[in-house]
Enzyme design. Structure first.
Site, PDB file in Angstrom:
ATOM      1  N   HIS A 355      -1.337  12.252  -4.302  1.00 14.52           N
ATOM      2  CA  HIS A 355      -0.905  11.942  -2.932  1.00 14.52           C
ATOM      3  C   HIS A 355       0.300  12.738  -2.481  1.00 14.52           C
ATOM      4  O   HIS A 355       0.810  12.503  -1.396  1.00 14.52           O
ATOM      5  CB  HIS A 355      -0.549  10.461  -2.803  1.00 14.52           C
ATOM      6  CG  HIS A 355      -1.707   9.543  -3.006  1.00 14.52           C
ATOM      7  ND1 HIS A 355      -2.468   9.055  -1.970  1.00 14.52           N
ATOM      8  CD2 HIS A 355      -2.239   9.035  -4.133  1.00 14.52           C
ATOM      9  CE1 HIS A 355      -3.415   8.265  -2.451  1.00 14.52           C
ATOM     10  NE2 HIS A 355      -3.299   8.247  -3.767  1.00 14.52           N
ATOM     11  N   THR A 650      -2.070   8.437   7.463  1.00 11.12           N
ATOM     12  CA  THR A 650      -3.164   7.544   7.835  1.00 11.12           C
ATOM     13  C   THR A 650      -2.826   6.808   9.134  1.00 11.12           C
ATOM     14  O   THR A 650      -3.726   6.379   9.860  1.00 11.12           O
ATOM     15  CB  THR A 650      -3.463   6.519   6.724  1.00 11.12           C
ATOM     16  OG1 THR A 650      -2.224   5.990   6.246  1.00 11.12           O
ATOM     17  CG2 THR A 650      -4.207   7.163   5.569  1.00 11.12           C
TER      18      THR A 650
HETATM   19  C1  26Q Z   1       7.284   6.995  -7.962  1.00 13.82           C
HETATM   20  C2  26Q Z   1       8.134   6.893  -9.034  1.00 13.82           C
HETATM   21  C3  26Q Z   1       9.127   5.945  -9.075  1.00 13.82           C
HETATM   22  C4  26Q Z   1       9.265   5.064  -8.019  1.00 13.82           C
HETATM   23  C5  26Q Z   1       8.402   5.159  -6.947  1.00 13.82           C
HETATM   24  C6  26Q Z   1       7.418   6.130  -6.913  1.00 13.82           C
HETATM   25  C7  26Q Z   1       6.516   6.224  -5.751  1.00 13.82           C
HETATM   26  C8  26Q Z   1       6.069   5.097  -5.104  1.00 13.82           C
HETATM   27  C9  26Q Z   1       5.249   5.204  -3.997  1.00 13.82           C
HETATM   28  C10 26Q Z   1       6.116   7.458  -5.298  1.00 13.82           C
HETATM   29  C11 26Q Z   1       5.276   7.560  -4.189  1.00 13.82           C
HETATM   30  C12 26Q Z   1       4.846   6.434  -3.534  1.00 13.82           C
HETATM   31  C13 26Q Z   1       4.002   6.478  -2.341  1.00 13.82           C
HETATM   32  C14 26Q Z   1       3.541   7.607  -1.828  1.00 13.82           C
HETATM   33  C15 26Q Z   1       2.744   7.606  -0.602  1.00 13.82           C
HETATM   34  O1  26Q Z   1       2.586   6.602   0.059  1.00 13.82           O
HETATM   35  N1  26Q Z   1       2.194   8.772  -0.246  1.00 13.82           N
HETATM   36  C16 26Q Z   1       1.378   8.866   0.942  1.00 13.82           C
HETATM   37  O2  26Q Z   1       0.041   8.570   0.591  1.00 13.82           O
HETATM   38  C17 26Q Z   1      -0.784   8.482   1.734  1.00 13.82           C
HETATM   39  C18 26Q Z   1      -2.158   8.057   1.274  1.00 13.82           C
HETATM   40  O3  26Q Z   1      -2.779   9.113   0.609  1.00 13.82           O
HETATM   41  C19 26Q Z   1      -0.803   9.796   2.494  1.00 13.82           C
HETATM   42  O4  26Q Z   1      -1.539   9.604   3.680  1.00 13.82           O
HETATM   43  C20 26Q Z   1       0.617  10.244   2.829  1.00 13.82           C
HETATM   44  O5  26Q Z   1       0.588  11.529   3.406  1.00 13.82           O
HETATM   45  C21 26Q Z   1       1.471  10.250   1.563  1.00 13.82           C
HETATM   46  O6  26Q Z   1       2.816  10.557   1.877  1.00 13.82           O
END
Ligand code: 26Q
Length: 801
Positions: A355, A650
């Site tokens: 992602h 999204t």
């Molecule tokens: C990782 C390590 C430690 C703590 C937290 C995290 C962590 C938590 C959540 C890293 C990333 C996320 C979430 C990422 C996210 O929501 N990305 C989004 O995903 C969507 C669905 O695919 C895309 O539409 C977005 O573009 C993208 O930013």
């Protein structure tokens, strides 16, 4: 379902009596909500059981979606819709003098996610159930979801989200299906019948208890399961021995320590911190999920070697990537398979979605922490890596590539590499994103595994985001083209000819206005905001992050404000700018942005000279339930991330589906939206991915050039440091620095002129109301392809098979 209005009324009355010994007249909204929810659960439970039996009897392949986040929101409304009893319920409640909308407000959001990734998981669950696919969720039952955001004096203040406080009517605790999870300890290796055996000992053992939530398909009697795990001590009884020894605080401390594993969702969505508790969370729900899948599989009496034919496991980003090593452990240590057989099964079972390409978000764990917490898992990762490195060396004969592709390196374990190596499919979430993965970020891996990488553009469930959130528009659509779009969202394209129909356009516009009025009333009652429903509703709702460039939006507003001050007669269509955004609590600059938005909003909204021509509102606590309120009244959808940075987005899809015009950069799925609606029905601006890559490669961007050459930018940036905003001059100096001294990593100043022009274009387009409405309708008509039903069909056919 054999329910009519009268039986419904009776059942509801009975429920209230059974649960609270109350009749309708004296019961509170809260009691009414819980009675109604319990009734719905009763209605769904038979199909839940039947679905499970059917899956087992037919030995259907089961899909498990492993995700650390499920951003579900509320379930009352969607469950009523999916069960097909919304109308009956509405009529029955109306006759009982009960307002369903009010009852719905009692339900707390299940906010077990940060944003896009968690909401995607929730949309996928809805689509899998609605398509009759045997797909289930596996995750963590956090006691506290994503924090509640309050805005105090313009600053974000985080309050814990105690969503379970009133109880959760949708979940069922399944204590009999609890499993044990081991942490720490040591591993001894012995020889048994000529094979190495690995024995874990001196571990800390805890209990994972599942809570199951039914996921009800739309009008199809399928009920799948979302299984969320809660951490508990092995021995739940109060330890009286230690109590009498006077060690009572130790006993309760121990309990709290274990429960902390499923206590709270990490609120950071963009920067990885190597916190051991998060690693514990990951192993906890991955191991629990795999153990319960294996236990169920054994009941099928199929040989273990067929596991991958009956089970598909999908990992939502790298957060559950320990599944690769844990499945290997279970197959080798518990099921006595050889490494080769276990590896074949594992890699044919698991598939991975990426992602993000932002390096600071990629998960890496320090080796010593990992090894101490998961000694046996570490051994397995080492062996996976040893074999990978040999193969890469053999194929590429290039030590630089060996180092770059290794799972273990720089004292860290790179979870993305583990996920890629351990799965049979790796997908990105929009065309551009997948291209960037294949030909830039993960090029080595794409060369090494030429058939592994593929694209699956994200989608959203049109049932929640259109049918449920925008009932008026849904009714108009159904009146015009019939209701088959609910099961076949591509059919929305049949709306296209209606864009030329004056009377349809009038109805369409009227609905948008009614939605805007309803929201204005809600916002007045809830926040005391004075919103002009006749202004253009311009909406940017998403997490706060520098790359999403809420600043760019705000800088245009500041410039517009200046122009209005200079010329109070400036001819613009009144506009209301809405922001909704949570910042990670540790993300200093993001929080400063919130303060800046609120500071500018205060200044503009209280300036009598502006006469309400523009207004700015920061909507606190953006969440699924708030999204359902604001999206149906949006007219401009702000999708303005720096090209290459937003994997997909999204919210862009939700907004177009509700008839907003997209104002966008060529980033993520915006590109696919443009391709669908055509250049005339979207407003595109800003530098392209080629320009971004070029600037990065040649280090040729200098933000000072834009500061020095565009007086508008100079005025805006200077105002961050002088007293014109009415706050201390230091307040926004770090934002100023990020744009000049630190050279504006996300090209805000570079894209400013282009963005202002695009915003002016929006204003001029809106003056031709016929064409504007036409464009909006074409957007709705083309939004069906972004239904997650389509996305899930592709996952099902091309990945899960
Ligand atoms: C990782 C390590 C430690 C703590 C937290 C995290 C962590 C938590 C959540 C890293 C990333 C996320 C979430 C990422 C996210 O929501 N990305 C989004 O995903 C969507 C669905 O695919 C895309 O539409 C977005 O573009 C993208 O930013």
């Amino acid at each position: 379902m054999l329910i009519n209005k009268e039986t419904f009324k009776q059942d509801f009355r009975k429920k209230l009596i059974n649960m609270y010994a109350e009749d309708i007249e004296e019961s509170s909204n809260s009691h009414k909500y819980f009675a109604l929810a319990s009734l719905i659960r009763d209605y769904a439970s038979e199909n839940w059981l039947k679905t499970n039996k059917k899956y087992t009897n037919n030995k259907e392949k089961q899909i498990y979606y492993f995700s650390m986040e499920f951003l579900i929101g509320r379930l009352l409304h969607s469950n009523l819709l999916n069960l097909g009893i919304m109308d009956i319920c509405n009529e029955a409640l109306t006759e009982l003098n009960i307002d369903l909308d009010e009852i719905e407000e009692v339900e707390n959001d299940a906010g077990l996610g940060n944003g896009g990734l968690g909401r995607l998981a929730a949309c996928f669950l809805d689509s899998m159930a609605s398509l009759g696919i045997a797909g289930h969720g596996n995750g963590i039952r956090y006691t506290y979801g994503l924090f509640e955001q309050q805005i105090i004096d313009g600053y974000q203040v985080e309050v814990s989200d105690n969503w379970l406080k009133k109880g959760n009517m949708w979940e069922v605790r399944k204590e009999n299906k609890a499993v044990q999870i081991h942490f720490g300890g040591n591993v001894t290796t012995t020889m048994e019948n000529g094979r190495l055996k690995f024995l874990e000992h001196d571990c800390e053992t805890i209990l994972a208890v599942p809570y199951d939530t039914p996921i009800i398909g739309y009008d199809n009697s399928t009920v799948n399961t979302l299984r969320l795990w809660s951490a508990e001590p092995l021995n739940k009884d109060f330890d009286f021995a230690s109590f009498s020894r006077g060690e009572y605080s130790k006993a309760t401390e121990y309990k709290a320590l274990i429960e902390s594993i499923s206590q709270v969702l990490y609120p950071d969505d963009s920067r990885q911190e190597g916190k051991i508790l998060r690693l514990k969370q990951q192993y906890f729900f991955v191991s629990a999920g795999l153990q319960s899948i294996l236990r169920r599989y054994k009941k099928l009496k199929e040989p273990i070697n067929n596991f991958h034919k009956y089970i598909a496991i999908h990992i939502n980003d790298t957060h559950p990537s320990l599944a690769v090593a844990e499945l290997m452990r279970l197959l080798i240590d518990e099921e006595n398979l050889t490494w080769e057989d276990a590896w074949y099964i594992t890699t044919n079972t698991i598939a991975y979605t990426n992602h993000t390409i932002m390096s600071e978000a990629l998960e890496k764990w320090p080796i010593d922490m990992f090894k101490r917490l998961l000694p046996r898992i570490y051994m397995i990762v080492e062996e996976i890596n040893r074999r990978l490195v040999n193969e890469v060396r053999e194929k590429f004969k290039d030590e630089n590539k060996v180092t770059a592709m290794s799972i273990i390196g720089n004292g860290q374990i790179r979870m993305a590499h583990l996920a890629i190596v351990g799965s049979h499919s790796v997908n990105g979430v929009a065309k551009l994103h997948t291209e960037l993965l294949k030909y830039q970020e993960l090029k080595n891996f794409n060369d090494f595994y030429p058939n592994k990488f593929n694209n699956k553009t994200n989608g959203i469930t049109h049932r929640r985001w259109l049918l449920q959130a925008n009932p008026k528009l849904s009714n108009l659509i159904t009146e015009s083209i019939g209701d088959h779009w609910i099961k076949e969202p591509d059919k929305l394209i049949e709306l296209k000819p209606f864009s030329l129909d004056t009377s349809f356009r009038e109805k369409f516009d009227k609905i948008k206005l009614e939605n805007k009025i309803a929201f204005s009333n809600y916002a007045k009652a809830t926040y005391g905001m004075d919103i002009d429903p006749n202004s253009i509703f311009d909406v940017q709702v998403k997490r706060l992050h520098a790359y999403k460039r809420q600043l760019l939006n705000l800088f245009n507003i500041m410039d517009l404000y200046r122009r209005l001050k200079e010329n109070p007669n400036l001819d613009i269509i009144p506009r209301t700018f809405f922001f909704g955004a949570k910042a990670a609590p540790s993300y200093y600059l993001a929080k400063k942005n919130i303060k800046l938005i609120n500071t500018v909003a205060y200044k503009i909204n209280n300036d009598p000279q502006i006469n309400g021509k523009i207004k700015v509102f920061f909507l606190p606590n953006y969440s699924v339930s708030l999204a359902e309120k604001i999206i149906p009244c949006a007219q401009v959808s702000e999708q303005i991330s720096t090209a290459t940075k937003e994997a997909s987005g999204t919210g862009n899809m939700k907004l177009m589906m509700n008839g907003a015009l997209t104002l966008a950069t060529l980033d993520g799925a915006n590109i696919e939206i443009r391709d669908a609606v055509g250049d005339g029905n979207i407003v595109i601006f800003g530098i392209t991915k080629e320009q971004v890559l070029d600037y990065t490669k040649n280090h040729s961007y200098n933000s000072y050039e834009y500061y020095n050459n565009d007086f508008r930018i100079k005025l805006i940036l200077d105002s961050l440091l002088n007293s014109s905003l009415g706050v201390s001059p230091n307040e926004f100096s770090d934002i100023h620095n990020s744009l000049l001294k630190n050279n504006d990593e996300y090209f805000v100043l570079r894209d400013f002129a282009s963005y202002v022009e695009a915003q002016n274009k929006i204003d001029s387009l809106y003056r031709n109301r016929d064409n504007w409405s036409k464009s909006c309708i074409i957007n709705v008509a083309n939004s069906g392809i972004f239904s997650s039903d389509n996305t899930i069909k592709q996952y099902y056919e091309e990945i899960w098979k």
